[in-house]
Design a protein around this motif. Structure first.
Motif, PDB file in Angstrom:
ATOM      1  N   THR A  67       0.830  -1.200   0.000  1.00 51.45           N
ATOM      2  CA  THR A  67       0.000   0.000   0.000  1.00 51.45           C
ATOM      3  C   THR A  67       0.864   1.250   0.000  1.00 51.45           C
ATOM      4  O   THR A  67       2.059   1.200   0.288  1.00 51.45           O
ATOM      5  CB  THR A  67      -0.912   0.031   1.243  1.00 51.45           C
ATOM      6  N   ASP A  68       0.247   2.367  -0.307  1.00 51.74           N
ATOM      7  CA  ASP A  68       0.949   3.648  -0.298  1.00 51.74           C
ATOM      8  C   ASP A  68       0.296   4.551   0.751  1.00 51.74           C
ATOM      9  O   ASP A  68      -0.149   5.641   0.454  1.00 51.74           O
ATOM     10  CB  ASP A  68       0.889   4.281  -1.677  1.00 51.74           C
ATOM     11  N   LEU A  69       0.236   4.071   1.994  1.00 49.20           N
ATOM     12  CA  LEU A  69      -0.432   4.803   3.063  1.00 49.20           C
ATOM     13  C   LEU A  69       0.538   5.604   3.917  1.00 49.20           C
ATOM     14  O   LEU A  69       0.150   6.167   4.924  1.00 49.20           O
ATOM     15  CB  LEU A  69      -1.217   3.830   3.950  1.00 49.20           C
ATOM     16  N   GLY A  70       1.787   5.658   3.532  1.00 44.09           N
ATOM     17  CA  GLY A  70       2.773   6.403   4.307  1.00 44.09           C
ATOM     18  C   GLY A  70       3.460   5.511   5.317  1.00 44.09           C
ATOM     19  O   GLY A  70       3.298   4.291   5.321  1.00 44.09           O
ATOM     20  N   PRO A  71       4.228   6.136   6.193  1.00 44.29           N
ATOM     21  CA  PRO A  71       5.003   5.366   7.177  1.00 44.29           C
ATOM     22  C   PRO A  71       4.103   4.733   8.232  1.00 44.29           C
ATOM     23  O   PRO A  71       2.929   5.087   8.367  1.00 44.29           O
ATOM     24  CB  PRO A  71       5.917   6.411   7.804  1.00 44.29           C
ATOM     25  N   VAL A  72       4.676   3.822   8.978  1.00 44.60           N
ATOM     26  CA  VAL A  72       4.004   3.239  10.131  1.00 44.60           C
ATOM     27  C   VAL A  72       4.748   3.715  11.375  1.00 44.60           C
ATOM     28  O   VAL A  72       5.855   4.232  11.300  1.00 44.60           O
ATOM     29  CB  VAL A  72       3.970   1.691  10.064  1.00 44.60           C
ATOM     30  N   TYR A  73       4.114   3.536  12.525  1.00 41.33           N
ATOM     31  CA  TYR A  73       4.682   4.037  13.769  1.00 41.33           C
ATOM     32  C   TYR A  73       4.822   2.919  14.777  1.00 41.33           C
ATOM     33  O   TYR A  73       3.953   2.064  14.905  1.00 41.33           O
ATOM     34  CB  TYR A  73       3.799   5.171  14.315  1.00 41.33           C
ATOM     35  N   GLU A  74       5.953   2.954  15.473  1.00 42.77           N
ATOM     36  CA  GLU A  74       6.252   1.938  16.503  1.00 42.77           C
ATOM     37  C   GLU A  74       6.733   2.660  17.750  1.00 42.77           C
ATOM     38  O   GLU A  74       7.304   3.745  17.677  1.00 42.77           O
ATOM     39  CB  GLU A  74       7.362   1.000  16.027  1.00 42.77           C
ATOM     40  N   LEU A  75       6.538   2.010  18.889  1.00 40.28           N
ATOM     41  CA  LEU A  75       7.076   2.543  20.124  1.00 40.28           C
ATOM     42  C   LEU A  75       8.592   2.428  20.105  1.00 40.28           C
ATOM     43  O   LEU A  75       9.138   1.433  19.626  1.00 40.28           O
ATOM     44  CB  LEU A  75       6.535   1.777  21.327  1.00 40.28           C
ATOM     45  N   ALA A  76       9.242   3.429  20.621  1.00 40.93           N
ATOM     46  CA  ALA A  76      10.697   3.382  20.748  1.00 40.93           C
ATOM     47  C   ALA A  76      11.021   2.486  21.928  1.00 40.93           C
ATOM     48  O   ALA A  76      10.261   2.422  22.896  1.00 40.93           O
ATOM     49  CB  ALA A  76      11.252   4.779  20.961  1.00 40.93           C
TER      50      ALA A  76
END
Length: 79
Positions: A67-76
């Protein structure tokens, strides 16, 4: 900033990342907005603040999916 000190939209988005990260893949911005009930702009603002805290509490990761939904986010990682 410590995770325990988060409040408001920042705390809501942080919890959503933590909950959604347990699923098969890390969440996109749209996933976070849907989970939190915040509009995209409020979600984006909270994500931006969380990405720029010291120490870092959130990481932005390029999405390697189809997909082209942009980045994903994860906890540091917590230290």
């Amino acid at each position: 900033m410590r995770v325990e000190d988060l409040s408001g939209d920042d705390a809501t988005v942080y919890r959503a990342v933590a909950e959604l990260e347990d699923d098969a893949a890390a969440p996109h911005l749209q996933d976070l907005a849907r989970r939190t009930g915040l509009d995209l702009e409020r979600t984006r603002s909270a994500v931006h603040r969380l990405l720029h805290t010291e120490p870092k509490v959130l990481h932005e990761v390029p999405d390697t999916g189809a997909t082209d939904l942009g980045p994903v986010y994860e906890l540091a990682p917590r230290t």
